[in-house]
Design an enzyme around this catalytic site. Structure first.
Site, PDB file in Angstrom:
ATOM      1  N   LYS A   1      16.538  12.681  22.557  1.00 58.75           N
ATOM      2  CA  LYS A   1      16.612  11.271  22.986  1.00 58.75           C
ATOM      3  C   LYS A   1      17.981  10.673  22.647  1.00 58.75           C
ATOM      4  O   LYS A   1      18.552   9.940  23.443  1.00 58.75           O
ATOM      5  CB  LYS A   1      15.522  10.432  22.298  1.00 58.75           C
ATOM      6  CG  LYS A   1      14.103  10.798  22.682  1.00 58.75           C
ATOM      7  CD  LYS A   1      13.105   9.758  22.224  1.00 58.75           C
ATOM      8  CE  LYS A   1      12.964   9.641  20.722  1.00 58.75           C
ATOM      9  NZ  LYS A   1      12.425  10.829  20.040  1.00 58.75           N
TER      10      LYS A   1
ATOM     11  N   ARG B   1       6.428   3.368  19.122  1.00 62.56           N
ATOM     12  CA  ARG B   1       5.939   4.635  18.576  1.00 62.56           C
ATOM     13  C   ARG B   1       4.459   4.564  18.231  1.00 62.56           C
ATOM     14  O   ARG B   1       3.882   5.562  17.788  1.00 62.56           O
ATOM     15  CB  ARG B   1       6.713   4.957  17.304  1.00 62.56           C
ATOM     16  CG  ARG B   1       7.706   6.101  17.449  1.00 62.56           C
ATOM     17  CD  ARG B   1       8.480   6.154  16.151  1.00 62.56           C
ATOM     18  NE  ARG B   1       9.076   7.419  15.860  1.00 62.56           N
ATOM     19  CZ  ARG B   1      10.393   7.606  15.923  1.00 62.56           C
ATOM     20  NH1 ARG B   1      11.205   6.675  16.356  1.00 62.56           N
ATOM     21  NH2 ARG B   1      10.880   8.763  15.560  1.00 62.56           N
TER      22      ARG B   1
ATOM     23  N   ARG C   1      20.102  20.568  13.490  1.00 64.82           N
ATOM     24  CA  ARG C   1      20.797  19.363  13.938  1.00 64.82           C
ATOM     25  C   ARG C   1      21.760  18.846  12.863  1.00 64.82           C
ATOM     26  O   ARG C   1      21.463  18.868  11.687  1.00 64.82           O
ATOM     27  CB  ARG C   1      19.740  18.300  14.244  1.00 64.82           C
ATOM     28  CG  ARG C   1      20.265  17.078  14.907  1.00 64.82           C
ATOM     29  CD  ARG C   1      19.204  16.438  15.722  1.00 64.82           C
ATOM     30  NE  ARG C   1      18.183  15.789  14.900  1.00 64.82           N
ATOM     31  CZ  ARG C   1      17.277  14.964  15.413  1.00 64.82           C
ATOM     32  NH1 ARG C   1      17.268  14.732  16.716  1.00 64.82           N
ATOM     33  NH2 ARG C   1      16.373  14.419  14.652  1.00 64.82           N
TER      34      ARG C   1
ATOM     35  N   ARG D   1      20.468  15.119   8.363  1.00 63.61           N
ATOM     36  CA  ARG D   1      19.624  14.001   7.951  1.00 63.61           C
ATOM     37  C   ARG D   1      18.483  14.519   7.070  1.00 63.61           C
ATOM     38  O   ARG D   1      17.946  15.587   7.320  1.00 63.61           O
ATOM     39  CB  ARG D   1      19.049  13.308   9.192  1.00 63.61           C
ATOM     40  CG  ARG D   1      20.046  12.363   9.797  1.00 63.61           C
ATOM     41  CD  ARG D   1      19.658  11.811  11.124  1.00 63.61           C
ATOM     42  NE  ARG D   1      18.228  11.763  11.416  1.00 63.61           N
ATOM     43  CZ  ARG D   1      17.757  11.408  12.613  1.00 63.61           C
ATOM     44  NH1 ARG D   1      18.583  11.086  13.587  1.00 63.61           N
ATOM     45  NH2 ARG D   1      16.475  11.375  12.834  1.00 63.61           N
TER      46      ARG D   1
ATOM     47  N   ARG E   1       6.673  14.970  10.883  1.00 63.82           N
ATOM     48  CA  ARG E   1       7.033  14.023  11.951  1.00 63.82           C
ATOM     49  C   ARG E   1       6.390  14.437  13.275  1.00 63.82           C
ATOM     50  O   ARG E   1       5.949  13.594  14.055  1.00 63.82           O
ATOM     51  CB  ARG E   1       8.559  13.959  12.100  1.00 63.82           C
ATOM     52  CG  ARG E   1       9.218  13.326  10.894  1.00 63.82           C
ATOM     53  CD  ARG E   1      10.713  13.440  10.954  1.00 63.82           C
ATOM     54  NE  ARG E   1      11.276  12.603  11.986  1.00 63.82           N
ATOM     55  CZ  ARG E   1      12.506  12.720  12.461  1.00 63.82           C
ATOM     56  NH1 ARG E   1      13.299  13.670  12.011  1.00 63.82           N
ATOM     57  NH2 ARG E   1      12.947  11.909  13.384  1.00 63.82           N
TER      58      ARG E   1
HETATM   59  P1  AMP Z   1      14.363   8.558  14.729  1.00 66.83           P
HETATM   60  O1  AMP Z   1      15.815   8.543  14.429  1.00 66.83           O
HETATM   61  O2  AMP Z   1      13.989   7.782  15.940  1.00 66.83           O
HETATM   62  O3  AMP Z   1      13.777   9.946  14.736  1.00 66.83           O
HETATM   63  O4  AMP Z   1      13.642   7.778  13.514  1.00 66.83           O
HETATM   64  C1  AMP Z   1      13.776   8.206  12.178  1.00 66.83           C
HETATM   65  C2  AMP Z   1      12.635   7.635  11.342  1.00 66.83           C
HETATM   66  O5  AMP Z   1      12.674   6.214  11.343  1.00 66.83           O
HETATM   67  C3  AMP Z   1      11.241   7.994  11.827  1.00 66.83           C
HETATM   68  O6  AMP Z   1      10.812   9.263  11.392  1.00 66.83           O
HETATM   69  C4  AMP Z   1      10.410   6.855  11.217  1.00 66.83           C
HETATM   70  O7  AMP Z   1      10.195   7.064   9.840  1.00 66.83           O
HETATM   71  C5  AMP Z   1      11.354   5.669  11.359  1.00 66.83           C
HETATM   72  N1  AMP Z   1      11.156   4.974  12.663  1.00 66.83           N
HETATM   73  C6  AMP Z   1      12.016   4.958  13.725  1.00 66.83           C
HETATM   74  N2  AMP Z   1      11.519   4.237  14.757  1.00 66.83           N
HETATM   75  C7  AMP Z   1      10.305   3.797  14.326  1.00 66.83           C
HETATM   76  C8  AMP Z   1       9.281   3.029  14.935  1.00 66.83           C
HETATM   77  N3  AMP Z   1       9.399   2.585  16.202  1.00 66.83           N
HETATM   78  N4  AMP Z   1       8.166   2.757  14.211  1.00 66.83           N
HETATM   79  C9  AMP Z   1       8.029   3.191  12.932  1.00 66.83           C
HETATM   80  N5  AMP Z   1       8.953   3.941  12.307  1.00 66.83           N
HETATM   81  C10 AMP Z   1      10.082   4.253  12.986  1.00 66.83           C
END
Ligand code: AMP
Length: 244
Positions: free
Chosen positions: A31, A106, A145, A178, A189
């Site tokens: 994404k 989400r 990554r 990360r 996740r």
């Molecule tokens: P991402 O970079 O989108 O994979 O997000 C990293 C982490 O941030 C996720 O594993 C969640 O812990 C938190 N996170 C990101 N977006 C959301 C969301 N819309 N709702 C809840 N937690 C989020």
């Protein structure tokens, strides 16, 4: 082809209205890479709730302190907190002509909140781009990554290596892994995605829905996204394929 001023598309919305794009898919499906490409093409802001939360963590805000442990464990930050953070971001001027959401909604609760927000602001229903990748491929992809902590560019040691090992091509910053890309967290996740996030697709009843196979090269995926979105773009007479 290198983008030039002449072949940029002038994005003036969908049927004269603001365009709302949701980039949907499991963690590690690409994404971040696609939202970067779409944003360069359409000049709409890409809003990643993950990036917003990481910025809160880095700034040591109350929200950041709350989110830090949850993110490191691969869980989801509470709906109320994320919804409020997103609503604030969407008030910015740069969202006026459209925006792309990456990693939001989400949960079904977040999708319901977004529905209300869009309705209140007389914004159109979102277009869903679902990047689908089999789970097996995702674990190796995510643990390979690397990210530039300065410009957030994503690399992958399997197929998108930086020119110089461990260094960002764009700004020479040392790349990082990360914390939430460690294997145990990755599995957590993916489990959360299946249980809590995938049902969001049913919430939208697969309306304005486009499934895109995400287990291919980023350029190929982007070509397909351009094909999906091109009919919605009012163009200045040039081909979208000339923009990348
Ligand atoms: P991402 O970079 O989108 O994979 O997000 C990293 C982490 O941030 C996720 O594993 C969640 O812990 C938190 N996170 C990101 N977006 C959301 C969301 N819309 N709702 C809840 N937690 C989020």
């Amino acid at each position: 082809m290198t983008p030039s001023a002449e072949n940029y598309i002038v994005w003036i919305g969908f049927e004269g209205k603001t365009l709302v794009l949701l980039l949907f898919g499991p963690p590690g499906c690409g994404k971040g890479t696609q939202s970067r490409l779409i944003t360069n093409w359409l000049h709409v802001p890409a809003i990643s709730t993950g990036d917003l939360l990481r910025a809160e963590v880095a700034a040591g805000t109350d929200l950041g302190k709350l989110a830090k442990g949850i993110m490191a464990a691969g869980g989801l930050v509470g709906d109320d907190l994320v919804n409020a953070m997103l609503a604030r971001r969407l008030e910015s001027d740069d969202c006026r002509d459209g925006f792309l959401l990456d990693g939001y909604p989400r949960t079904v609760e977040q999708a319901e909140f977004l529905d209300c927000l869009l309705a209140k602001r007389c914004l159109p229903a979102p277009i869903l781009l679902h990047l689908d990748v089999p789970n097996d491929a995702l674990v190796s992809r995510m643990t390979s990554r690397r990210e530039c902590p300065a410009c957030r560019r994503i690399y992958n040691l399997l197929h998108q290596r930086p020119l110089k090992e461990g260094i960002c091509d764009d700004d020479r910053t040392p790349l990082i892994t990360r914390k939430d890309d460690k294997e145990e967290t990755v599995r957590e996740r993916l489990d959360t995605y299946e249980r809590v996030t995938r049902p969001v697709l049913a919430h939208y009843d697969y309306q304005n829905y486009h499934q895109i196979r995400g287990d291919r090269s980023p350029n190929y995926i982007f070509e397909e996204i351009v094909g999906v979105l091109e009919p919605f773009a009012n163009r200045n007479g040039n081909s979208a394929s000339g923009t990348h």
